[in-house]
Write an enzyme that holds these catalytic residues in place. Structure first.
Site, PDB file in Angstrom:
ATOM      1  N   LYS A 164       0.815  -1.217   0.000  1.00 54.91           N
ATOM      2  CA  LYS A 164       0.000   0.000   0.000  1.00 54.91           C
ATOM      3  C   LYS A 164       0.848   1.266   0.000  1.00 54.91           C
ATOM      4  O   LYS A 164       0.489   2.257  -0.638  1.00 54.91           O
ATOM      5  CB  LYS A 164      -0.965   0.009   1.179  1.00 54.91           C
ATOM      6  CG  LYS A 164      -0.331   0.195   2.546  1.00 54.91           C
ATOM      7  CD  LYS A 164      -1.379   0.271   3.624  1.00 54.91           C
ATOM      8  CE  LYS A 164      -0.760   0.435   5.002  1.00 54.91           C
ATOM      9  NZ  LYS A 164      -0.013   1.681   5.152  1.00 54.91           N
ATOM     10  N   ASP A 222      -3.734   7.628   4.217  1.00 51.95           N
ATOM     11  CA  ASP A 222      -3.220   6.304   4.551  1.00 51.95           C
ATOM     12  C   ASP A 222      -3.947   5.772   5.791  1.00 51.95           C
ATOM     13  O   ASP A 222      -4.409   6.550   6.631  1.00 51.95           O
ATOM     14  CB  ASP A 222      -1.714   6.413   4.826  1.00 51.95           C
ATOM     15  CG  ASP A 222      -1.040   5.055   4.934  1.00 51.95           C
ATOM     16  OD1 ASP A 222      -1.652   4.050   4.532  1.00 51.95           O
ATOM     17  OD2 ASP A 222       0.112   5.003   5.420  1.00 51.95           O
ATOM     18  N   GLU A 223      -4.039   4.445   5.931  1.00 52.85           N
ATOM     19  CA  GLU A 223      -4.653   3.792   7.105  1.00 52.85           C
ATOM     20  C   GLU A 223      -6.034   4.389   7.406  1.00 52.85           C
ATOM     21  O   GLU A 223      -6.362   4.714   8.552  1.00 52.85           O
ATOM     22  CB  GLU A 223      -3.740   3.927   8.333  1.00 52.85           C
ATOM     23  CG  GLU A 223      -2.355   3.333   8.163  1.00 52.85           C
ATOM     24  CD  GLU A 223      -2.331   1.810   8.203  1.00 52.85           C
ATOM     25  OE1 GLU A 223      -3.413   1.197   8.229  1.00 52.85           O
ATOM     26  OE2 GLU A 223      -1.236   1.238   8.184  1.00 52.85           O
TER      27      GLU A 223
END
Length: 731
Positions: A34, A218-219
């Site tokens: 990712k 992100d996340e």
């Protein structure tokens, strides 16, 4: 266009990187690359001139992740990315407030309070309001303020339903006023103040909505409600939000993370289907099969399946090794033994990790590693005897043996808070200096004055502990110290999540139960005859274990950590320990809505930390938190397919029809033989509704009894023998 940017991407990664300038949700499985997708997406947008460094915002959760993204981008593009808004939520909000300090009603030189600074400000505030710490603990107020700010709530938004809440709200309001007056901003305020400026200032909001054409996150599964609202305000109607996350790895609900934000994002931004990164470059096939099969038991998933890359389709690897030990001590010995075997096979200690659900479980593992001289490190935490609450407890015990221990006096004279402030402590130290005595002797001198009643209460407490230590068994002494000192009660009544500290204190009782003073005695030791010897030996052993075998800087070491701390890490070999009902999944999760599914996601995270070798272990009996538990294997073991498991013990994988019960040496002999309306503790029973269970505790109730029975998946039940129909099961 620089086509080399896209070299080496698989089809799924390529589709995500080159997605049109529109909103997208990318489901990125563990080990699917990712970070590479995110950075390459930014580089591709810049290289194809779909965006400039000024029109991109990239948000991460940690400074480490932001630094890694910036480093990778620097090697991929020539543009000056220093101007790009790339950083953590708090970092970007700080940048925003520095730019718009006037609109935020802040001085240009406003200061940021870290957690320690914030605690100091709160203590100063409470003192100015004449609120004693025993009436309102600073940490309780700190938690109350931060949790409400993270929920987007000011003091004026809250309602008081009782006197305690009213006091907290008033203190929250006074705290905000003090910070405003002194130009201070805590971490939670950074986010909330930024959101409020965007919400209430249309000109600023429009400026950023027109500036940022691309917002990458992100996340995303770890975002809370306020963070999502902040992102949505910035995006407006035109920005392309590119969110990368994994709903199967959402494990931070206790911090406010809302996995539902992924579904909300799709609805709010018209995303029909998520993009999926399912090719895993980390683990062997059997590990991926186990992870996929387990997580399929969760409902409401967006859905994905990890798989091997085409070049490794045949690499199923070795099966997961499953071991069921008779006790937690034998489980720890198994971990040590297998660790040594892996070392012989050439696997470095740094490449191995032992995972557990709660910090308290580390004690038995540390003890076994210490005895075997295997260096280890507690990742993201402290060794058992170095933890703050354990040090407090040991200080009380040391004073019971040696009250002249000045260091221990200073540690606990006001812990838990008992209204003995810094000035009083300085006065005690001054008297000790003048009289050339210990602090204890100075206290004895000062308590003759009626005004020093709080000091006298402390002295009385220590003298009571001294008397208890001479007349009780070691386990009873430690239990009494935790009770009389008020440490357990203090952590139980504090706002916030202090369960780990409570568990650790109770685990100290377990350490005493299995301690044998002969193990640390040498010929040079002079055994005391005043009844204190077992406690002296126990404290000496605690000091030895605290000071040895923690690997030094640069030394190879076995990594010990909670599963939460392991998120984002990977190892060649992973030992996943304590797979028992009530421990993992935890007893608390079974009582909370959505708790079991979060526990299953935690198990998924644990499994996917392993690259080549994964060990799963459980203990039929475990001494934890000062009591012996007879447990059933975790339901998560049953949810794994048989064809990826190798059994290293004689026990069957499926939940046992009956449990192997041995005479438990730590139950008082009289209690072990005592009958409760015909039943005994440790007995296997069957209930028509709840199934198989083990009697954990019991108490007489007239002619009948109340039995506490662990029914595994059905939880702990208190049943009366007068009404419950129970069948005793003999093995």
């Amino acid at each position: 266009m620089d086509t080399s940017l896209l070299n080496g991407l698989n089809a799924e990664q390529l589709a995500a990187v080159t997605w049109p300038p529109a909103a997208a949700l990318v489901l990125a499985g563990a080990g699917s690359g990712k970070t590479r997708v995110l950075t390459t997406r930014i580089a591709w947008l810049l290289d194809t001139e779909q965006a400039s460094v000024h029109s991109i915002m990239a948000v991460t959760f940690t400074n480490k992740a932001a630094k890694e993204m910036r480093s990778r981008l620097s090697s991929m593009v020539e543009n000056a990315i220093a101007a790009m808004w790339l950083g953590t939520f708090h970092g970007l909000c700080h940048r925003f407030l520095r730019t718009h300090y006037q609109d935020a009603r802040l001085p240009s030189t406003f200061q940021i309070l870290d957690s320690g600074d914030q605690a100091s400000v709160i203590k100063r505030l409470l003192k100015s309001l004449n609120i004693a710490e025993e009436s309102l603990a600073p940490k309780t107020l700190q938690y109350f303020i931060n949790s409400n700010k993270e929920a987007g709530l000011r003091a004026s938004d809250l309602n008081a339903h009782d006197k305690t809440t009213r006091q907290l709200i008033e203190c929250y309001q006074a705290y905000d006023a003090l910070c405003q007056q002194e130009g201070m901003v805590d971490f939670a305020e950074l986010m909330l103040r930024s959101y409020e400026v965007l919400l209430h200032n249309a000109a600023i909001r429009t400026h950023y909505q027109q500036r940022f054409n691309h917002i990458l996150v992100d996340e995303f599964q770890d975002t809370n409600n306020l963070q999502y609202k902040w992102l949505k305000l910035l995006a407006g109607d035109s920005a392309a939000v590119f969110a990368v996350g994994d709903d199967d790895q959402s494990i931070y609900a206790f911090r406010g993370a809302n996995v539902g934000n992924m579904q909300t994002l799709m609805q709010d931004f018209g995303i029909r289907e998520p993009l999926k990164l399912e090719v895993n470059y980390r683990s062997v096939g059997h590990i991926l099969t186990a992870a996929n099969t387990l997580i399929a038991n969760n409902s409401g998933r967006l859905g994905k399946n990890l798989r091997l890359p085409e070049s490794k389709q045949g690499e199923q690897g070795q099966k997961l090794r499953l071991y069921v030990a008779d006790s937690d001590f034998l489980e720890a010995d198994f971990v040590v033994s297998e660790t040594k075997e892996r070392m012989k096979e050439g696997v470095a200690l740094d490449n191995m990790a032992v995972l557990y659900r709660s910090n308290a479980q580390s004690r038995v593992l540390e003890q076994a590693l210490f005895a075997a001289s295997v260096p280890y490190k507690i990742y993201g935490g402290l060794r058992f005897y170095e933890r703050q609450e354990i040090k407090h407890a040991l200080a009380y015990l040391r004073l019971a043996v040696q009250p002249q221990d000045d260091q221990s006096v200073l540690r606990v004279i006001n812990m838990p808070p008992r209204g003995i402030g810094a000035r009083t402590i300085e006065a005690v130290q001054a008297v000790a200096h003048d009289r050339q005595s210990s602090l204890w002797e100075a206290l004895q001198f000062l308590i003759t004055e009626p005004a020093n009643r709080k000091l006298k209460a402390f002295v009385d407490l220590i003298e009571q502990l001294q008397a208890q230590a001479k007349g009780l068994e070691l386990t009873e002494t430690i239990t009494a110290a935790l009770d009389l000192s008020g440490l357990l009660e203090y952590y139980k009544t504090q706002k916030g999540d202090h369960q780990d500290r409570i568990d650790n204190l109770q685990e100290l009782v377990s350490a005493a139960m299995v301690f044998n003073s002969a193990d640390v005695q040498t010929e040079e030791w002079v055994k005391t005859d005043d009844g204190l010897w077992p406690l002296v030996a126990f404290l000496s052993n605690a000091s030895l274990e605290a000071g040895e075998r923690q690997a030094g800087e640069g030394e190879a070491a076995l990594q010990l950590m909670t599963i939460h701390a392991a998120k984002g890490l990977e190892f060649d070999t992973v030992f996943l320990t304590g797979l028992e009902e009530g421990l993992f999944p935890s007893e608390y999760s079974l009582q909370e809505r959505g708790g079991l599914e979060e526990e299953r996601r935690l198990m998924y995270v644990a499994i996917t930390r392993a690259r080549e070798r994964l060990y799963l272990s459980a203990a039929q009996q475990r001494l934890l938190h000062g009591r012996t538990n007879y447990s059933m294997s975790s339901r998560f073991m049953d949810e794994l397919p048989d064809d990826v498991l190798q059994f290293l013990s004689s026990h069957r994988k499926k939940r046992q029809e009956t449990l192997k019960i041995r005479q438990e040496p730590f139950i008082h002999a009289k209690r072990a033989k005592e009958t409760f309306d015909g039943f005994v503790i440790g007995q296997n029973v069957r209930h028509e509704k709840f199934g198989m269970g083990v009697i954990m505790d019991a108490k007489h109730k007239g002619e009948h009894a109340t039995l506490s029975i662990n029914f595994g998946a059905n939880g702990l039940k208190n049943l009366s023998t007068q009404f419950a129909i129970l069948e005793v099961v003999h093995r």
